[in-house]
Design an enzyme around this catalytic site. Structure first.
Site, PDB file in Angstrom:
ATOM      1  N   LYS A  20       0.830  -1.217   0.000  1.00  0.00           N
ATOM      2  CA  LYS A  20       0.000   0.000   0.000  1.00  0.00           C
ATOM      3  C   LYS A  20       0.866   1.269   0.000  1.00  0.00           C
ATOM      4  O   LYS A  20       0.678   2.154  -0.830  1.00  0.00           O
ATOM      5  CB  LYS A  20      -0.920   0.018   1.244  1.00  0.00           C
ATOM      6  CG  LYS A  20      -1.876  -1.172   1.306  1.00  0.00           C
ATOM      7  CD  LYS A  20      -2.800  -1.096   2.517  1.00  0.00           C
ATOM      8  CE  LYS A  20      -2.111  -1.274   3.852  1.00  0.00           C
ATOM      9  NZ  LYS A  20      -1.545  -2.610   4.096  1.00  0.00           N
ATOM     10  N   ARG A  96     -10.753  -0.141   8.332  1.00  0.00           N
ATOM     11  CA  ARG A  96     -10.358  -1.528   8.554  1.00  0.00           C
ATOM     12  C   ARG A  96     -11.417  -2.323   9.295  1.00  0.00           C
ATOM     13  O   ARG A  96     -11.162  -3.442   9.718  1.00  0.00           O
ATOM     14  CB  ARG A  96      -9.088  -1.584   9.373  1.00  0.00           C
ATOM     15  CG  ARG A  96      -7.887  -1.247   8.560  1.00  0.00           C
ATOM     16  CD  ARG A  96      -6.621  -1.626   9.286  1.00  0.00           C
ATOM     17  NE  ARG A  96      -5.613  -0.740   8.819  1.00  0.00           N
ATOM     18  CZ  ARG A  96      -4.361  -1.088   8.569  1.00  0.00           C
ATOM     19  NH1 ARG A  96      -3.965  -2.308   8.794  1.00  0.00           N
ATOM     20  NH2 ARG A  96      -3.516  -0.206   8.120  1.00  0.00           N
ATOM     21  N   ARG A 131      11.767  -5.118   5.297  1.00  0.00           N
ATOM     22  CA  ARG A 131      11.407  -3.729   4.990  1.00  0.00           C
ATOM     23  C   ARG A 131      12.268  -2.786   5.829  1.00  0.00           C
ATOM     24  O   ARG A 131      12.543  -3.032   6.995  1.00  0.00           O
ATOM     25  CB  ARG A 131       9.947  -3.461   5.310  1.00  0.00           C
ATOM     26  CG  ARG A 131       9.644  -1.949   5.284  1.00  0.00           C
ATOM     27  CD  ARG A 131       8.198  -1.609   5.282  1.00  0.00           C
ATOM     28  NE  ARG A 131       7.458  -2.306   6.296  1.00  0.00           N
ATOM     29  CZ  ARG A 131       6.130  -2.356   6.331  1.00  0.00           C
ATOM     30  NH1 ARG A 131       5.437  -1.744   5.392  1.00  0.00           N
ATOM     31  NH2 ARG A 131       5.501  -2.998   7.279  1.00  0.00           N
ATOM     32  N   ARG A 160      10.515  -0.645  11.478  1.00  0.00           N
ATOM     33  CA  ARG A 160       9.326  -0.387  12.299  1.00  0.00           C
ATOM     34  C   ARG A 160       9.251  -1.338  13.483  1.00  0.00           C
ATOM     35  O   ARG A 160       9.604  -2.497  13.359  1.00  0.00           O
ATOM     36  CB  ARG A 160       8.076  -0.562  11.429  1.00  0.00           C
ATOM     37  CG  ARG A 160       7.419   0.756  11.100  1.00  0.00           C
ATOM     38  CD  ARG A 160       6.411   0.614  10.027  1.00  0.00           C
ATOM     39  NE  ARG A 160       5.306  -0.282  10.373  1.00  0.00           N
ATOM     40  CZ  ARG A 160       4.280  -0.494   9.578  1.00  0.00           C
ATOM     41  NH1 ARG A 160       4.214   0.133   8.415  1.00  0.00           N
ATOM     42  NH2 ARG A 160       3.315  -1.302   9.928  1.00  0.00           N
ATOM     43  N   ARG A 171      -0.742  -9.308  12.975  1.00  0.00           N
ATOM     44  CA  ARG A 171      -1.384  -8.308  12.104  1.00  0.00           C
ATOM     45  C   ARG A 171      -2.203  -8.989  11.004  1.00  0.00           C
ATOM     46  O   ARG A 171      -3.295  -8.524  10.653  1.00  0.00           O
ATOM     47  CB  ARG A 171      -0.320  -7.394  11.487  1.00  0.00           C
ATOM     48  CG  ARG A 171       0.199  -6.356  12.486  1.00  0.00           C
ATOM     49  CD  ARG A 171       1.600  -5.869  12.180  1.00  0.00           C
ATOM     50  NE  ARG A 171       1.731  -5.231  10.882  1.00  0.00           N
ATOM     51  CZ  ARG A 171       2.910  -5.004  10.288  1.00  0.00           C
ATOM     52  NH1 ARG A 171       4.037  -5.339  10.875  1.00  0.00           N
ATOM     53  NH2 ARG A 171       2.943  -4.405   9.119  1.00  0.00           N
TER      54      ARG A 171
HETATM   55  P1  AP5 Z   1       4.760  -1.482   1.902  1.00  0.00           P
HETATM   56  O1  AP5 Z   1       4.471  -0.674   0.692  1.00  0.00           O
HETATM   57  O2  AP5 Z   1       5.461  -0.842   3.040  1.00  0.00           O
HETATM   58  O3  AP5 Z   1       3.433  -2.271   2.394  1.00  0.00           O
HETATM   59  P2  AP5 Z   1       2.138  -1.768   3.156  1.00  0.00           P
HETATM   60  O4  AP5 Z   1       0.982  -2.476   2.547  1.00  0.00           O
HETATM   61  O5  AP5 Z   1       2.107  -0.280   3.204  1.00  0.00           O
HETATM   62  O6  AP5 Z   1       2.440  -2.427   4.572  1.00  0.00           O
HETATM   63  P3  AP5 Z   1       2.168  -1.960   6.054  1.00  0.00           P
HETATM   64  O7  AP5 Z   1       2.968  -2.934   6.890  1.00  0.00           O
HETATM   65  O8  AP5 Z   1       2.467  -0.531   6.233  1.00  0.00           O
HETATM   66  O9  AP5 Z   1       0.681  -2.279   6.254  1.00  0.00           O
HETATM   67  P4  AP5 Z   1      -0.040  -2.491   7.593  1.00  0.00           P
HETATM   68  O10 AP5 Z   1      -1.435  -2.469   7.191  1.00  0.00           O
HETATM   69  O11 AP5 Z   1       0.431  -3.694   8.326  1.00  0.00           O
HETATM   70  O12 AP5 Z   1       0.506  -1.287   8.491  1.00  0.00           O
HETATM   71  P5  AP5 Z   1      -0.108   0.123   8.882  1.00  0.00           P
HETATM   72  O13 AP5 Z   1       1.017   1.054   9.056  1.00  0.00           O
HETATM   73  O14 AP5 Z   1      -1.193   0.514   7.986  1.00  0.00           O
HETATM   74  O15 AP5 Z   1       5.619  -2.739   1.402  1.00  0.00           O
HETATM   75  C1  AP5 Z   1       6.129  -3.698   2.301  1.00  0.00           C
HETATM   76  C2  AP5 Z   1       7.526  -4.143   1.853  1.00  0.00           C
HETATM   77  O16 AP5 Z   1       7.449  -4.846   0.611  1.00  0.00           O
HETATM   78  C3  AP5 Z   1       8.509  -2.990   1.620  1.00  0.00           C
HETATM   79  O17 AP5 Z   1       9.792  -3.372   2.042  1.00  0.00           O
HETATM   80  C4  AP5 Z   1       8.462  -2.761   0.103  1.00  0.00           C
HETATM   81  O18 AP5 Z   1       9.691  -2.235  -0.384  1.00  0.00           O
HETATM   82  C5  AP5 Z   1       8.205  -4.171  -0.403  1.00  0.00           C
HETATM   83  N1  AP5 Z   1       7.396  -4.171  -1.627  1.00  0.00           N
HETATM   84  C6  AP5 Z   1       6.297  -3.385  -1.892  1.00  0.00           C
HETATM   85  N2  AP5 Z   1       5.799  -3.677  -3.109  1.00  0.00           N
HETATM   86  C7  AP5 Z   1       6.586  -4.688  -3.626  1.00  0.00           C
HETATM   87  C8  AP5 Z   1       6.549  -5.440  -4.849  1.00  0.00           C
HETATM   88  N3  AP5 Z   1       5.626  -5.227  -5.798  1.00  0.00           N
HETATM   89  N4  AP5 Z   1       7.487  -6.397  -5.013  1.00  0.00           N
HETATM   90  C9  AP5 Z   1       8.429  -6.637  -4.060  1.00  0.00           C
HETATM   91  N5  AP5 Z   1       8.508  -5.957  -2.884  1.00  0.00           N
HETATM   92  C10 AP5 Z   1       7.585  -4.999  -2.664  1.00  0.00           C
HETATM   93  O19 AP5 Z   1      -0.734  -0.225  10.323  1.00  0.00           O
HETATM   94  C11 AP5 Z   1       0.091  -0.525  11.416  1.00  0.00           C
HETATM   95  C12 AP5 Z   1      -0.744  -0.704  12.663  1.00  0.00           C
HETATM   96  O20 AP5 Z   1      -1.433   0.510  12.967  1.00  0.00           O
HETATM   97  C13 AP5 Z   1      -1.854  -1.766  12.592  1.00  0.00           C
HETATM   98  O21 AP5 Z   1      -1.352  -3.052  12.916  1.00  0.00           O
HETATM   99  C14 AP5 Z   1      -2.851  -1.233  13.622  1.00  0.00           C
HETATM  100  O22 AP5 Z   1      -2.445  -1.569  14.937  1.00  0.00           O
HETATM  101  C15 AP5 Z   1      -2.744   0.257  13.458  1.00  0.00           C
HETATM  102  N6  AP5 Z   1      -3.732   0.783  12.492  1.00  0.00           N
HETATM  103  C16 AP5 Z   1      -3.487   1.260  11.234  1.00  0.00           C
HETATM  104  N7  AP5 Z   1      -4.627   1.629  10.628  1.00  0.00           N
HETATM  105  C17 AP5 Z   1      -5.629   1.408  11.530  1.00  0.00           C
HETATM  106  C18 AP5 Z   1      -7.039   1.575  11.487  1.00  0.00           C
HETATM  107  N8  AP5 Z   1      -7.695   2.040  10.387  1.00  0.00           N
HETATM  108  N9  AP5 Z   1      -7.762   1.236  12.577  1.00  0.00           N
HETATM  109  C19 AP5 Z   1      -7.161   0.762  13.701  1.00  0.00           C
HETATM  110  N10 AP5 Z   1      -5.824   0.561  13.794  1.00  0.00           N
HETATM  111  C20 AP5 Z   1      -5.061   0.887  12.720  1.00  0.00           C
END
Ligand code: AP5
Length: 217
Positions: A20, A96, A131, A160, A171
């Site tokens: 994402k 979510r 990552r 992170r 997660r």
């Molecule tokens: P990356 O682009 O960083 O992936 P991402 O989908 O953004 O992953 P996140 O880990 O940020 O998602 P998440 O939902 O777990 O975390 P969030 O911060 O939202 O890519 C990942 C890796 O793969 C990178 O190294 C990249 O280089 C590589 N990559 C990307 N594309 C590639 C490709 N095509 N090929 C190869 N490699 C590739 O949430 C964190 C926490 O916050 C949650 O656990 C929760 O506790 C809280 N939270 C967040 N949102 C909410 C909400 N709405 N409600 C309640 N709690 C929430």
């Protein structure tokens, strides 16, 4: 204040590490939308040491959803900032749960398109554990798939606190528990994108869909 109808309003969703954040970098570069990432907003609260940040971290450490009373207001406030209303928005990692989706609809925020990144589970863990983030530019790297361009960047990369194998499994469980409710809310405007190809090829699929959408507007 309501956003202009010709502006793009985009949601992007997918499992942890489905790409994402990476796609949001590419989308904002071309489409100039305001990127609003729930996870980034929460990490900023954690870093600031605010009351909300302290509470949020307890849930993030366990891979659970942060309670609605923290997240819902936070995202709503960001959507109502002048830049989002003037440029259109790209909402990442929200909603979510069905209650978050309902809150958004109640406030009158309706996306034009819901992008779902599909990546097989076994790929996600490897993406998470390697990552790295550049604290200076905010750019997302992967030690194998998207390595840093220079030694200088490599030396300052950070990880992170929730990017361990153990925590990504938690997660993922949270994701599976909630994803259906969100998907059913936006079924009519969902496009499914194969996220298990190079980031450029993932973006090409998204770009085609957004270009078509803009032509229709
Ligand atoms: P990356 O682009 O960083 O992936 P991402 O989908 O953004 O992953 P996140 O880990 O940020 O998602 P998440 O939902 O777990 O975390 P969030 O911060 O939202 O890519 C990942 C890796 O793969 C990178 O190294 C990249 O280089 C590589 N990559 C990307 N594309 C590639 C490709 N095509 N090929 C190869 N490699 C590739 O949430 C964190 C926490 O916050 C949650 O656990 C929760 O506790 C809280 N939270 C967040 N949102 C909410 C909400 N709405 N409600 C309640 N709690 C929430």
């Amino acid at each position: 204040a309501k956003a202009e109808p010709e502006l793009l309003k985009v949601m992007i969703s997918g499992a942890p590490a489905s790409g994402k954040g990476t796609q949001c970098e590419l989308i904002t570069k071309k489409y100039d939308l305001v990127h609003i990432a729930a996870g980034d907003l929460l990490r900023a609260e954690v870093a600031a040491g605010s009351e909300n940040g302290k509470r949020a971290k307890e849930y993030m450490e366990k891979g659970q959803l942060v309670p609605d009373e923290i997240v819902v207001e936070m995202v709503k406030d960001r959507l109502l900032q002048p830049d989002s209303l003037e440029n259109g928005w790209l909402l990442d990692g929200y909603p979510r749960s069905s209650s978050q989706a309902a809150a958004l609809q109640e406030f009158g925020f309706q996306p034009d398109i819901f992008i779902l990144l599909e990546v097989p589970e076994e790929v996600l863990v490897e993406r998470v554990v390697r990552r790295r983030l550049d604290p200076v530019t905010g750019k997302i790297y992967h030690l194998k798939y998207s390595p840093p361009e220079t030694e200088e960047i490599a030396a300052r990369l950070t990880q992170r606190f929730d990017d361990t194998e153990e925590k990504v499994k938690l997660r993922l469980q949270t994701h599976h528990k909630n994803v259906e409710a969100v998907l059913s809310t936006y079924e009519a405007i969902t496009i499914k994108v194969n996220g298990n190809v190079s980031k450029e090829d993932v973006f090409a699929q998204i770009d085609t869909a957004l270009t078509k959408l803009l032509e229709q507007k």
